[in-house]
Design a protein around this motif. Structure first.
Motif, PDB file in Angstrom:
ATOM      1  N   ALA A 260      35.151  28.683  45.084  1.00  0.00           N
ATOM      2  CA  ALA A 260      35.204  30.345  45.427  1.00  0.00           C
ATOM      3  C   ALA A 260      35.685  30.904  44.361  1.00  0.00           C
ATOM      4  O   ALA A 260      35.340  32.133  43.857  1.00  0.00           O
ATOM      5  CB  ALA A 260      35.962  30.426  46.725  1.00  0.00           C
ATOM      6  N   SER A 261      36.752  30.319  43.813  1.00  0.00           N
ATOM      7  CA  SER A 261      37.397  30.823  42.611  1.00  0.00           C
ATOM      8  C   SER A 261      36.386  31.098  41.257  1.00  0.00           C
ATOM      9  O   SER A 261      36.384  32.301  40.724  1.00  0.00           O
ATOM     10  CB  SER A 261      38.683  30.251  42.144  1.00  0.00           C
ATOM     11  N   ILE A 262      35.609  30.035  41.161  1.00  0.00           N
ATOM     12  CA  ILE A 262      34.556  30.087  40.023  1.00  0.00           C
ATOM     13  C   ILE A 262      33.887  31.016  40.283  1.00  0.00           C
ATOM     14  O   ILE A 262      33.291  31.714  39.334  1.00  0.00           O
ATOM     15  CB  ILE A 262      34.039  28.576  39.915  1.00  0.00           C
ATOM     16  N   ALA A 263      33.259  31.389  41.605  1.00  0.00           N
ATOM     17  CA  ALA A 263      32.271  32.272  42.037  1.00  0.00           C
ATOM     18  C   ALA A 263      32.746  33.626  41.555  1.00  0.00           C
ATOM     19  O   ALA A 263      32.043  34.733  41.157  1.00  0.00           O
ATOM     20  CB  ALA A 263      31.831  32.048  43.325  1.00  0.00           C
ATOM     21  N   ARG A 264      33.945  33.775  41.857  1.00  0.00           N
ATOM     22  CA  ARG A 264      34.753  35.216  41.674  1.00  0.00           C
ATOM     23  C   ARG A 264      34.850  35.175  40.243  1.00  0.00           C
ATOM     24  O   ARG A 264      34.489  36.631  39.773  1.00  0.00           O
ATOM     25  CB  ARG A 264      36.128  35.240  42.150  1.00  0.00           C
ATOM     26  N   GLY A 265      34.872  34.091  39.154  1.00  0.00           N
ATOM     27  CA  GLY A 265      34.965  34.579  37.927  1.00  0.00           C
ATOM     28  C   GLY A 265      33.601  34.955  37.229  1.00  0.00           C
ATOM     29  O   GLY A 265      33.585  35.828  36.600  1.00  0.00           O
ATOM     30  N   ILE A 266      32.403  34.189  37.891  1.00  0.00           N
ATOM     31  CA  ILE A 266      30.996  34.859  37.753  1.00  0.00           C
ATOM     32  C   ILE A 266      30.843  36.253  37.908  1.00  0.00           C
ATOM     33  O   ILE A 266      30.341  36.805  37.147  1.00  0.00           O
ATOM     34  CB  ILE A 266      30.224  33.883  38.201  1.00  0.00           C
ATOM     35  N   VAL A 267      31.148  36.610  39.116  1.00  0.00           N
ATOM     36  CA  VAL A 267      30.983  37.869  39.571  1.00  0.00           C
ATOM     37  C   VAL A 267      31.668  39.036  38.687  1.00  0.00           C
ATOM     38  O   VAL A 267      31.184  40.008  38.498  1.00  0.00           O
ATOM     39  CB  VAL A 267      31.335  38.122  41.122  1.00  0.00           C
ATOM     40  N   HIS A 268      33.102  38.616  38.415  1.00  0.00           N
ATOM     41  CA  HIS A 268      33.754  39.385  37.382  1.00  0.00           C
ATOM     42  C   HIS A 268      33.307  39.809  36.293  1.00  0.00           C
ATOM     43  O   HIS A 268      33.063  41.126  35.633  1.00  0.00           O
ATOM     44  CB  HIS A 268      35.265  38.959  37.333  1.00  0.00           C
ATOM     45  N   ALA A 269      32.767  38.729  35.623  1.00  0.00           N
ATOM     46  CA  ALA A 269      32.187  38.635  34.357  1.00  0.00           C
ATOM     47  C   ALA A 269      31.035  39.397  34.240  1.00  0.00           C
ATOM     48  O   ALA A 269      30.827  40.389  33.273  1.00  0.00           O
ATOM     49  CB  ALA A 269      31.864  37.304  33.896  1.00  0.00           C
TER      50      ALA A 269
END
Length: 321
Positions: A260-269
Motif C-alpha cells: 500500500a505504501s509503494i502504491a501511495r508513492g506511485i500515486v504521489h509521483a
C-alpha cells in the motif's frame, strides 16, 4: 575492501559520457513540506532506457569491447536487461537477456524491441541467472551481472558524483535497495566525497533479499514474491562477491515498505510530481509519505530509479486511489 575506487568511478563517467544522460536534480515542494527539510529528486527516469541501469551496463560493455568481446548475456528483472540490450546495440555487440516468468510483459517486450535474444527461464531471478551462465559455458557469451560486478557498481556510482556536484551540502540520500549495485555505488561515491552523508536503503517487505542478508550477517536465500516494486526482486547470490560487503559497510539504515505504501508513492509521483514511475522508483517518496524519515537531516535526495511500469498497472493504481 571495496570492489571499486573513486578513480574507477571517474573513469566510468568518462567512459559513459555521451551515451548516458546526466540526469536532473529537482526540488519537490510537496515532499519538502512533508519531510520538514528540502527534498530533491534525482530523475533517472529520463535515461534513454527509462532507468539508472544504463550507467552500469554501458560502463561494463564498453570495457568488454576493449577486451575484444562481441557477445554478452545477462540475467535481469527487466531494467538491466533493457540497458544491456541498448548498450550492446550501440556498441555493435550481440546480446542475450535471461528473465524469469515474473518479469512484467512490458519489460520483456522492451528488451526484445532492442534486438536482444530473450530467454524466459523459471520463476525467479536465480533461475534466470542459471540459464545465463549456461549460455556462457555452452555458447561463449561474456556474462554481465545485474549488480554484483565492479564495472556495474562503478557505473551506478556516477549518480553519487552528480548528486554531490549539484548539491554539495546534501545530508541524506535515499536509494532503492535490491541487489545492492545501485545502493553501494551511490553510497560509495557520496561518502568518499563527504563521509558525513547519511545513506538509507529503501525496499519492499515482500522478498527483500539484501535486507534479510544484512540481518543474517551473510547472503541468504529468500522467496521471490510478486510486488509492485518488481525491479527490487530477486536474490543477491549466496556467492555474492561485492555488493553485500559494500552495502553492509555503507548503509546507515533500511526502510521497509508494504504494498500500500509503494502504491501511495506511485500515486504521489503522478499527481504531485507529474512523474510516471515504477514501484521500485517510488519507494523513496513512499518512505517520506509514511513519515519513516521524520528524523532525517536535510537537504535530502531521493534517487528515482526508473519509469518502466506497465501502463495498465499504473492506470489501475491511479484509478484506485
Amino acid at each position: 575492501m571495496s570492489a571499486i575506487s573513486l578513480a574507477d568511478v571517474y573513469r566510468a563517467r568518462q567512459r559513459i559520457e555521451g551515451r548516458v544522460c546526466r540526469t536532473p536534480l529537482v526540488q519537490s515542494p510537496a515532499l519538502s513540506r512533508i519531510a520538514g527539510v528540502p527534498v530533491h529528486l534525482k530523475l533517472e527516469t529520463v535515461q534513454p532506457t527509462g532507468s539508472f541501469k544504463l550507467r552500469g551496463a554501458t560502463n561494463a560493455l564498453a570495457q568488454l569491447v576493449e577486451e575484444g568481446a562481441t557477445r554478452v548475456v545477462t540475467a535481469s528483472t527487466g531494467n538491466h536487461g533493457r540497458a544491456v540490450a541498448h548498450a550492446a546495440r550501440a556498441l555493435g555487440m550481440e546480446a542475450a537477456v535471461c528473465m524469469s516468468s515474473l518479469v512484467p510483459k512490458n519489460k520483456v517486450d522492451a528488451v526484445a524491441a532492442l534486438g536482444a535474444r530473450v530467454v524466459i527461464a523459471g520463476k525467479s531471478q536465480d533461475d534466470a541467472q542459471i540459464e545465463a551462465l549456461r549460455l556462457v559455458r555452452e555458447e561463449g557469451f561474456a556474462f554481465v551481472p545485474p549488480f554484483d560486478d565492479a564495472r556495474v557498481i562503478a557505473g551506478q556510482a556516477t549518480i553519487g558524483l552528480e548528486i554531490l556536484e549539484a548539491l554539495p551540502d546534501v545530508a541524506t540520500i535515499l536509494v532503492p535497495l535490491s541487489g545492492g549495485g545501485l545502493f553501494s555505488g551511490v553510497a560509495f561515491a557520496a561518502k568518499h566525497i563527504n563521509r558525513d552523508v547519511q545513506t538509507i536503503g529503501v525496499t519492499m517487505e515482500r522478498g527483500a533479499a539484501m535486507h534479510a542478508s544484512l540481518a543474517a550477517g551473510k547472503p541468504v536465500l529468500v522467496d521471490e514474491l510478486e510486488t509492485l516494486a518488481d525491479s527490487l526482486g530477486g536474490g543477491i547470490g549466496l556467492d555474492n562477491r561485492h555488493t553485500f560487503a559494500m552495502t553492509r559497510e555503507l548503509i546507515d539504515r533500511v526502510v521497509l515498505l508494504d504494498e500500500a505504501s509503494i502504491a501511495r508513492g506511485i500515486v504521489h509521483a503522478y499527481r504531485e510530481e507529474r512523474l510516471v514511475v515504477e514501484g521500485a522508483a517510488a519507494v523513496g517518496m513512499s518512505a517520506v509519505l509514511d513519515g519513516a524519515l521524520h528524523d532525517a537531516r536535510g537537504p535530502l535526495v531521493i534517487v528515482v530509479s526508473g519509469c518502466n511500469i506497465d501502463i495498465e498497472t499504473h492506470r489501475r493504481i491511479i484509478g484506485a486511489s
